[in-house]
Structures are given as C-alpha cells and as structure tokens.
Scaffold this motif. Structure first.
Motif, mmCIF file in Angstrom:
data_model
loop_
_atom_site.group_PDB
_atom_site.id
_atom_site.type_symbol
_atom_site.label_atom_id
_atom_site.label_comp_id
_atom_site.label_asym_id
_atom_site.label_seq_id
_atom_site.Cartn_x
_atom_site.Cartn_y
_atom_site.Cartn_z
ATOM 1 N N LEU A 102 0.837 -1.191 0.000
ATOM 2 C CA LEU A 102 0.000 0.000 0.000
ATOM 3 C C LEU A 102 0.878 1.250 0.000
ATOM 4 O O LEU A 102 2.013 1.214 0.475
ATOM 5 C CB LEU A 102 -0.920 -0.008 1.215
ATOM 6 C CG LEU A 102 -1.936 -1.162 1.245
ATOM 7 C CD1 LEU A 102 -2.730 -1.120 2.539
ATOM 8 C CD2 LEU A 102 -2.855 -1.116 0.044
ATOM 9 N N PRO A 103 0.380 2.391 -0.531
ATOM 10 C CA PRO A 103 1.205 3.599 -0.686
ATOM 11 C C PRO A 103 1.959 4.000 0.561
ATOM 12 O O PRO A 103 3.110 4.392 0.485
ATOM 13 C CB PRO A 103 0.172 4.661 -1.076
ATOM 14 C CG PRO A 103 -0.884 3.893 -1.791
ATOM 15 C CD PRO A 103 -0.959 2.557 -1.091
ATOM 16 N N ALA A 104 1.338 3.902 1.718
ATOM 17 C CA ALA A 104 2.040 4.226 2.960
ATOM 18 C C ALA A 104 2.346 2.973 3.740
ATOM 19 O O ALA A 104 2.567 3.007 4.935
ATOM 20 C CB ALA A 104 1.198 5.175 3.811
ATOM 21 N N GLY A 105 2.391 1.843 3.043
ATOM 22 C CA GLY A 105 2.483 0.576 3.739
ATOM 23 C C GLY A 105 3.827 -0.091 3.712
ATOM 24 O O GLY A 105 3.947 -1.233 4.091
ATOM 25 N N PHE A 106 4.873 0.587 3.207
ATOM 26 C CA PHE A 106 6.188 -0.040 3.257
ATOM 27 C C PHE A 106 6.631 -0.088 4.702
ATOM 28 O O PHE A 106 6.833 0.936 5.334
ATOM 29 C CB PHE A 106 7.190 0.756 2.413
ATOM 30 C CG PHE A 106 6.970 0.587 0.949
ATOM 31 C CD1 PHE A 106 7.547 -0.472 0.276
ATOM 32 C CD2 PHE A 106 6.164 1.459 0.253
ATOM 33 C CE1 PHE A 106 7.342 -0.648 -1.076
ATOM 34 C CE2 PHE A 106 5.948 1.286 -1.101
ATOM 35 C CZ PHE A 106 6.534 0.240 -1.768
ATOM 36 N N LYS A 206 9.390 12.330 -7.547
ATOM 37 C CA LYS A 206 8.320 11.847 -6.691
ATOM 38 C C LYS A 206 8.813 10.683 -5.833
ATOM 39 O O LYS A 206 9.750 9.991 -6.203
ATOM 40 C CB LYS A 206 7.123 11.378 -7.545
ATOM 41 C CG LYS A 206 6.461 12.485 -8.353
ATOM 42 C CD LYS A 206 5.228 11.975 -9.085
ATOM 43 C CE LYS A 206 5.575 10.965 -10.141
ATOM 44 N NZ LYS A 206 4.389 10.560 -10.951
ATOM 45 N N GLU A 207 8.157 10.510 -4.677
ATOM 46 C CA GLU A 207 8.495 9.385 -3.812
ATOM 47 C C GLU A 207 8.144 8.075 -4.511
ATOM 48 O O GLU A 207 7.080 7.940 -5.114
ATOM 49 C CB GLU A 207 7.729 9.483 -2.504
ATOM 50 C CG GLU A 207 8.231 10.566 -1.560
ATOM 51 C CD GLU A 207 9.626 10.265 -1.046
ATOM 52 O OE1 GLU A 207 9.911 9.091 -0.768
ATOM 53 O OE2 GLU A 207 10.425 11.203 -0.930
ATOM 54 N N ALA A 208 9.040 7.111 -4.442
ATOM 55 C CA ALA A 208 8.782 5.779 -5.009
ATOM 56 C C ALA A 208 9.383 4.734 -4.084
ATOM 57 O O ALA A 208 10.423 4.956 -3.464
ATOM 58 C CB ALA A 208 9.380 5.657 -6.406
ATOM 59 N N GLY A 209 8.712 3.613 -3.992
ATOM 60 C CA GLY A 209 9.206 2.517 -3.164
ATOM 61 C C GLY A 209 9.577 1.323 -4.015
ATOM 62 O O GLY A 209 8.916 1.025 -5.020
ATOM 63 N N PHE A 210 10.652 0.645 -3.647
ATOM 64 C CA PHE A 210 11.093 -0.573 -4.319
ATOM 65 C C PHE A 210 11.175 -1.687 -3.276
ATOM 66 O O PHE A 210 11.772 -1.505 -2.208
ATOM 67 C CB PHE A 210 12.482 -0.393 -4.947
ATOM 68 C CG PHE A 210 12.517 0.542 -6.127
ATOM 69 C CD1 PHE A 210 12.377 0.061 -7.422
ATOM 70 C CD2 PHE A 210 12.700 1.904 -5.943
ATOM 71 C CE1 PHE A 210 12.409 0.912 -8.508
ATOM 72 C CE2 PHE A 210 12.738 2.769 -7.032
ATOM 73 C CZ PHE A 210 12.593 2.270 -8.318
ATOM 74 N N PRO A 236 4.022 6.362 -13.629
ATOM 75 C CA PRO A 236 3.585 7.752 -13.854
ATOM 76 C C PRO A 236 2.535 8.236 -12.872
ATOM 77 O O PRO A 236 2.552 9.392 -12.445
ATOM 78 C CB PRO A 236 3.030 7.704 -15.289
ATOM 79 C CG PRO A 236 3.778 6.596 -15.944
ATOM 80 C CD PRO A 236 3.987 5.562 -14.874
ATOM 81 N N ASP A 237 1.605 7.352 -12.469
ATOM 82 C CA ASP A 237 0.545 7.767 -11.560
ATOM 83 C C ASP A 237 0.788 7.330 -10.118
ATOM 84 O O ASP A 237 -0.067 7.504 -9.260
ATOM 85 C CB ASP A 237 -0.803 7.228 -12.046
ATOM 86 C CG ASP A 237 -0.811 5.709 -12.195
ATOM 87 O OD1 ASP A 237 0.250 5.095 -11.953
ATOM 88 O OD2 ASP A 237 -1.851 5.155 -12.560
ATOM 89 N N GLY A 238 1.967 6.747 -9.858
ATOM 90 C CA GLY A 238 2.298 6.342 -8.497
ATOM 91 C C GLY A 238 1.654 5.049 -8.044
ATOM 92 O O GLY A 238 1.782 4.673 -6.877
#
Length: 262
Positions: A102-106, A206-210, A236-238
C-alpha cells in the motif's frame, strides 16, 4: 464479531462480491466454500494514520466435510473521503505482503531514507531531493547491492503450485517467466517467501518505493526454483506495479532501470 442476522451464505457472498481480487482465488477454494456451514470473523490487525487506514480480518469457515478454511481480508482507504477497498487472500503471508504494498504501507519507513530492516545489511539511502551525480550513483549502487547471506529456508507445504500461478499472473512485465517456467512450477509442493530488499527514494521528482521478494519453491523431484518479484511505485501515476523475473540479477537490473527515470 459476527452479525447474528448475517448467515454464512450471505456473509460469503458479500465477502467475495466486494473483493477487488476475488477472481484470483483458486477455484478449489471457492468450490469448497460452497459447503460452508458456519463462520467466525475477527479483526487480526489494524493501522491508522493521516494518509492510510488499513485493517486485516480473519474469516474462518467450517465446512460440511468436517474441514475448515480461512480467508484473509485486507481493507484499506487512503483518506476519509475515499471508498474502502477490499482484497482477499488464502494465506496470512500474502495478506501481509499485500499490506506492505500500500502507498504508505512499506513497513518500517520512518522517512524516505530508511531501509525497512537495517539488519539486512544495506547502508542508508541518502535523500535524493537535490538531483546530482552523487545521489544517482548512491541510489543505483543500493539497488544493485548484493544481499547478505540468506538464512536457511523453511519451506511450507501450502498450495504452493497455486501460489506460483498467482505470482506469475500478477506480473505486468512482458519479459516475465513464460509457459516453461509455469509448467515446471506446477510440481511445486512447498514454498518460502523472503523480502530481500526494500527502499524508498525519489524517482522523477516523486516518492517511489522498491521492494524485492524471493518466492522459493521446492519441487517434487527435490529441485529448488525461485521467482523474483519486484514491487514498486515508480510509475507515472504512483500506482503499485508488480514485475516477476527468473533471476535475481535481472530483477535488480529492472529496479535500476526504473530508478534511472528522471
């Protein structure tokens, strides 16, 4: 707690009807659930923050053949005015992985420069808010870094062939393992999931998680085969994107390529 007016049949219909990924449930699971006699549901975990509300529920069903079956439900919303989304999984490990995507779930990210697990042996990633050669090199070096020595695998026999099918099915990359790999993995009878890498950084401003996972499978002939799953938000859309590769170095090269986008 269960709603006393909610029959097991109605509860199951609602559960399957609202899940975005119900089509991914194994046919054998759905068929067995048709014989459910009774059920009990309970809150397993929850997380609430300014940007994310997330909860997981455990739904246990008693079947007419005397057996039982558990579904894990992930419920999440990114804001008070955003409708809740529901996802269903047959394994606790899978619902935990889904929550981490999830977007804030890392898990464990205190800020954009921290690893999910410092004990894994990766150095901290310097924030890349100010673009430059040093920041780029630090990011790429981190993505390509070799992982520490792995602990012995603890294989679990749990619908492993179907787990492999679902991993391959959700992959969006065109160069994912094909029919040959899918055929080999049909004989998988146990598997082990390991998170081997996780990092959050700036990509294209932009913030991105791997996150990199190894899905290791034990086959009937004693052979071991791994699928390497890359989860990232460098889109592109996160949105979250899943890519699957047959080799670790290929998965890390794919992360490096994504991280080069500026």
């Amino acid at each position: 707690m269960n709603d006393p007016h909610d029959t097991t049949e109605l509860h199951l219909q609602r559960l399957l009807g609202r899940a975005l990924n119900s089509f991914e449930l194994p046919d054998t699971v759905v068929e067995r659930l048709e014989s459910a006699l009774t059920h009990v549901s309970s809150l397993h975990s929850s997380h609430h923050s300014g940007t994310l509300d997330r909860a997981t529920y455990r739904h246990a069903f008693l079947l007419s053949d005397g057996g039982s079956l558990v579904l894990w439900e992930l419920v999440h919303s990114s804001g008070p005015d955003v409708p809740e989304q529901h996802e269903l999984y047959t394994e606790e490990a899978e619902v935990r992985l889904a929550a981490s995507r999830l977007p804030a779930g890392f898990p464990g990210f205190a800020d954009a420069g921290d690893l999910t697990d410092p004990a894994q042996g990766y150095g901290p990633l310097r924030p890349a808010a100010a673009p430059g050669l040093d920041a780029d090199l630090a990011l790429l070096a981190g993505l390509m870094a070799a992982p520490p020595a792995a602990l012995p695998r603890m294989y679990v026999p749990d619908n492993s062939a179907d787990h492999a099918r679902r991993v391959l099915r959700r992959a969006e990359n065109t160069d994912r393992p094909g029919e040959e790999a899918a055929g080999v993995l049909r004989s998988a009878f146990a598997h082990h999931i390991t998170q081997v890498f996780a990092r959050q950084c700036q990509v294209a401003g932009k913030e991105a998680g791997f996150t990199l996972y190894e899905h290791a499978f034990l086959l009937l002939d004693g052979a071991e085969v791994s699928l390497w799953e890359v989860e990232h938000t460098a889109t592109p859309d996160g949105r979250h994107m899943c890519e699957v590769y047959a080799a670790e170095h290929t998965a890390r090269e794919a992360m490096e390529l994504r991280a080069r986008v500026r």
